[in-house]
Design a protein around this motif. Structure first.
Motif, PDB file in Angstrom:
ATOM      1  N   ARG A  15       2.002  11.321  -0.472  1.00 32.39           N
ATOM      2  CA  ARG A  15       2.282  11.593  -1.886  1.00 32.39           C
ATOM      3  C   ARG A  15       2.545  10.293  -2.649  1.00 32.39           C
ATOM      4  O   ARG A  15       2.100  10.132  -3.798  1.00 32.39           O
ATOM      5  N   SER A  16       3.265   9.379  -2.037  1.00 35.10           N
ATOM      6  CA  SER A  16       3.560   8.107  -2.697  1.00 35.10           C
ATOM      7  C   SER A  16       2.287   7.324  -2.969  1.00 35.10           C
ATOM      8  O   SER A  16       2.092   6.773  -4.064  1.00 35.10           O
ATOM      9  N   LEU A  17       1.407   7.267  -1.984  1.00 34.15           N
ATOM     10  CA  LEU A  17       0.141   6.577  -2.192  1.00 34.15           C
ATOM     11  C   LEU A  17      -0.711   7.300  -3.222  1.00 34.15           C
ATOM     12  O   LEU A  17      -1.484   6.663  -3.956  1.00 34.15           O
ATOM     13  N   GLY A  18      -0.558   8.624  -3.314  1.00 37.67           N
ATOM     14  CA  GLY A  18      -1.275   9.374  -4.343  1.00 37.67           C
ATOM     15  C   GLY A  18      -0.849   8.973  -5.751  1.00 37.67           C
ATOM     16  O   GLY A  18      -1.673   8.920  -6.670  1.00 37.67           O
ATOM     17  N   LEU A  19       0.441   8.706  -5.929  1.00 33.18           N
ATOM     18  CA  LEU A  19       0.916   8.217  -7.229  1.00 33.18           C
ATOM     19  C   LEU A  19       0.245   6.895  -7.582  1.00 33.18           C
ATOM     20  O   LEU A  19      -0.154   6.667  -8.734  1.00 33.18           O
TER      21      LEU A  19
END
Length: 259
Positions: A153-157
């Motif tokens: 999710r963090s990399l998706g941001l």
């Protein structure tokens, strides 16, 4: 608006401490060691006006105390964590103004649970992201505290940011990261070209960062877990018959840990 100058300060064996400067003032990002920072400030005639921290690991925070002795009463921005030297606590969605530029704060847990990143969208230059140990050039941080789902999710941001964003990570890991990436995607022509360029830079003892987000999207397997070729290679390595993107990311990270 005067353009920011962003310079790497080498520390330890492979850390980069970032100095963001404008008109004689400087912000220091993740000062794990004060000595090279003070040398850089003195050499360039800069006054430290703020420190920003991405997470609590020693190689990102151990220089704070000495820097604050030299430059008392400066703000030290960072996440909610056990680092007592942080005097301005930040959370996802906060914005701070430093050197007449706005820094937007993103929560990016995974490497650690407290990890945050700082994003500048400047009218005078390409946008910039200070992401600590979340996204590396060609890789991502180990999961010391968070879960694969959190890191994905963090990399998706980060993936959602403009493609021309300059990515300022905190370590010179690129060559080893790309060796692993080639194990995952041996037929990726952009990746092979990047590997050659990176090897040339390191032979000359030059930094391989900042990277550009567009290049990460083309060559970094941790930013490509939605790509079918990556999924198939990881699934074959992990002997998965059925999978979702979280499974692929978890197995990819485990593969890298053992690489």
């Amino acid at each position: 608006m005067i353009m920011l100058s962003i310079s790497p300060i080498s520390a330890f064996s492979d850390n980069y401490i970032w100095c963001v400067a404008r008109d004689g003032e400087a912000i220091i990002v993740d000062p794990g060691d004060a000595t090279p920072v003070l040398n850089h400030l003195d050499k360039n005639g800069l006054t430290l006006s703020a420190i920003i921290i991405t997470h609590h690991h020693y190689d990102h925070v151990n220089g704070i105390e000495l820097l604050c002795e030299r430059f008392p009463n400066i703000p030290v921005y960072g996440p909610e964590n056990q680092c007592e030297s942080i005097n301005q606590r930040l959370k996802h969605g906060d914005k701070i103004t430093l050197l007449d530029h706005t820094f937007s704060v993103f929560a990016v847990p995974g490497h650690t649970l407290d990890h945050i990143a700082y994003y500048i969208d400047s009218a005078t230059s390409a946008p910039a992201l200070f992401c600590g140990d979340t996204l590396f050039a060609g890789g991502c941080g180990r999961l010391f505290e968070g879960t694969p789902e959190q890191m994905l999710r963090s990399l998706g941001l980060i993936q959602a940011l403009p493609a021309n964003t300059a990515v300022y990570c905190a370590h010179e890991y690129t060559l080893n990261n790309l060796r692993f990436a080639l194990a995952v995607e041996p037929d990726n022509s952009e990746l092979r070209e990047r590997m050659a360029n990176t090897a040339d830079l390191r032979e000359k003892n030059l930094p391989t960062v900042p990277s550009i987000l567009a290049l990460e999207l083309l060559t970094n397997p941790f930013m490509r877990t939605d790509n079918l070729a990556v999924q198939q290679q990881v699934a074959a390595h992990a002997e998965l018959k059925y999978w979702n993107q979280n499974d692929i990311f978890a197995e990819l990270r485990a593969w890298k840990d053992d690489f």
